[in-house]
Design a protein around this motif. Sequence first.
Motif, PDB file in Angstrom:
ATOM      1  N   LEU A 151       0.828  -1.201   0.000  1.00 54.99           N
ATOM      2  CA  LEU A 151       0.000   0.000   0.000  1.00 54.99           C
ATOM      3  C   LEU A 151       0.863   1.252   0.000  1.00 54.99           C
ATOM      4  N   SER A 152       1.945   1.234   0.777  1.00 54.46           N
ATOM      5  CA  SER A 152       2.853   2.378   0.809  1.00 54.46           C
ATOM      6  C   SER A 152       3.504   2.603  -0.553  1.00 54.46           C
ATOM      7  N   ALA A 153       3.923   1.508  -1.197  1.00 52.26           N
ATOM      8  CA  ALA A 153       4.544   1.634  -2.519  1.00 52.26           C
ATOM      9  C   ALA A 153       3.553   2.180  -3.544  1.00 52.26           C
ATOM     10  N   ALA A 154       2.294   1.729  -3.460  1.00 52.73           N
ATOM     11  CA  ALA A 154       1.269   2.222  -4.385  1.00 52.73           C
ATOM     12  C   ALA A 154       1.023   3.706  -4.189  1.00 52.73           C
ATOM     13  N   HIS A 155       0.941   4.147  -2.927  1.00 49.93           N
ATOM     14  CA  HIS A 155       0.719   5.564  -2.652  1.00 49.93           C
ATOM     15  C   HIS A 155       1.876   6.422  -3.153  1.00 49.93           C
ATOM     16  N   GLN A 156       3.105   5.928  -3.015  1.00 50.09           N
ATOM     17  CA  GLN A 156       4.257   6.677  -3.503  1.00 50.09           C
ATOM     18  C   GLN A 156       4.194   6.875  -5.010  1.00 50.09           C
ATOM     19  N   LEU A 157       3.765   5.836  -5.734  1.00 49.88           N
ATOM     20  CA  LEU A 157       3.639   5.962  -7.180  1.00 49.88           C
ATOM     21  C   LEU A 157       2.468   6.868  -7.560  1.00 49.88           C
ATOM     22  N   LEU A 158       1.364   6.741  -6.849  1.00 52.17           N
ATOM     23  CA  LEU A 158       0.192   7.564  -7.164  1.00 52.17           C
ATOM     24  C   LEU A 158       0.459   9.041  -6.934  1.00 52.17           C
ATOM     25  N   GLN A 159       1.366   9.357  -6.002  1.00 52.89           N
ATOM     26  CA  GLN A 159       1.697  10.755  -5.741  1.00 52.89           C
ATOM     27  C   GLN A 159       2.393  11.417  -6.927  1.00 52.89           C
ATOM     28  N   LYS A 160       2.894  10.601  -7.854  1.00 52.69           N
ATOM     29  CA  LYS A 160       3.589  11.151  -9.019  1.00 52.69           C
ATOM     30  C   LYS A 160       2.630  11.574 -10.134  1.00 52.69           C
ATOM     31  N   PHE A 161       1.336  11.275  -9.952  1.00 53.58           N
ATOM     32  CA  PHE A 161       0.344  11.680 -10.945  1.00 53.58           C
ATOM     33  C   PHE A 161      -0.356  12.947 -10.485  1.00 53.58           C
ATOM     34  N   GLN A 162      -0.783  13.738 -11.433  1.00 58.42           N
ATOM     35  CA  GLN A 162      -1.518  14.959 -11.100  1.00 58.42           C
ATOM     36  C   GLN A 162      -2.878  14.622 -10.472  1.00 58.42           C
ATOM     37  N   ALA A 163      -3.540  13.622 -11.027  1.00 56.07           N
ATOM     38  CA  ALA A 163      -4.831  13.192 -10.499  1.00 56.07           C
ATOM     39  C   ALA A 163      -5.076  11.749 -10.913  1.00 56.07           C
ATOM     40  N   TYR A 164      -5.866  11.042 -10.097  1.00 51.43           N
ATOM     41  CA  TYR A 164      -6.180   9.658 -10.408  1.00 51.43           C
ATOM     42  C   TYR A 164      -7.497   9.274  -9.777  1.00 51.43           C
ATOM     43  N   GLU A 165      -8.045   8.195 -10.265  1.00 51.01           N
ATOM     44  CA  GLU A 165      -9.172   7.526  -9.637  1.00 51.01           C
ATOM     45  C   GLU A 165      -8.915   6.033  -9.724  1.00 51.01           C
ATOM     46  N   ILE A 166      -9.440   5.270  -8.780  1.00 50.24           N
ATOM     47  CA  ILE A 166      -9.292   3.825  -8.801  1.00 50.24           C
ATOM     48  C   ILE A 166     -10.621   3.191  -8.490  1.00 50.24           C
ATOM     49  N   ARG A 167     -10.981   2.201  -9.252  1.00 52.76           N
ATOM     50  CA  ARG A 167     -12.278   1.527  -9.104  1.00 52.76           C
ATOM     51  C   ARG A 167     -12.042   0.036  -9.076  1.00 52.76           C
TER      52      ARG A 167
END
Length: 328
Positions: free
Chosen positions: A312-328
């Motif tokens: 989960l920590s690794a996923a959050h670190q990668l997601l922080q590199k995007f301007q915006a995201y959604e996950i479903r």
Amino acid sequence: MRLNPTKCAFGVSSGKFLGFMISQRGIEANPKKIKAIIDMETLKTQKDIQNLTGRVAAMKGGKHHIAWTAECDQAFQDLKNYMSKAPLLSKPLPGEVLLLYLSVSNTAVSSVLIRKPEKAELPIFYVSKALQSAELRYPPLEQLALALVASARRLRTYFQAHEITVLTNQPLPQACEKGQAVADFISELTPPALSETSCPNDILTAPEKMDAERFDTSVPLWILHVDGLANQQGCGAGLVLTTPDGGKVEYTLRFNFRTSDNNAKYEALLAGLRLAKSMSTRQISIHSDSQLIVNQITADFAAKDASMSAYLSAAHQLLQKFQAYEIR
């Protein structure tokens, strides 16, 4: 521009151009060049080898006469037999989907671009590159990525005019997950999306999870579908990254380690995010079949064990590199 009438021919059905024979059948090697190799006698001296290879530095030093064994003679005969059956090169049609086969050896990388109008595969172009210096020490997956990039550079006009499917028996997408060097190779093949310097200041905000209707319409939106699986037969994952113009990049990964089904699904997500970021993606819509992972990322579920917390920590670190995201 002036034309020499004695060197021009118009309306002919076949002819020689740049050392090749061009006809309605396709592009063939010059028969004279093939005959010169077939008619060669057994090689006996260093000069004979230089004549065969066309390279002055084919052998460095050594005696004037060489040891010609039965194995050498068989290899020479195999070469002549192969040259006598030189393949007929084909010309692609507009809008045709082409196939690119990649291959890697200890000393070179190569590829062949083909078209498949029906059941037969017709070669269009061959590309090869000898590995030099540090390239010889690349890991196999990085050499495979190098083969793809070298082919794309050489065949740029084909890549620009056709959809090309890359075929290989190696796990190239897994390399994007493991090393930045491969991601840099692959990103060269994809036109960059808007860079940070080209975006208006008002959209350079902190990354946030948002609904699709809240995405900034001035920034390209990419769509990522991921799925992972672990069972007694092995562990693997699949992902499909859809570009803003509707193109699809499909990958299948096979893990060389044992893991749980949830971990495999996280591995698929991380691989997809790394791939998307290597292609300069700014906004992304993520779709996963794991309710557990989706709810952990949205903070609706808690990660209770160390493994899930690390993923989960690794996923959050990668997601922080995007301007915006959604996950479903």
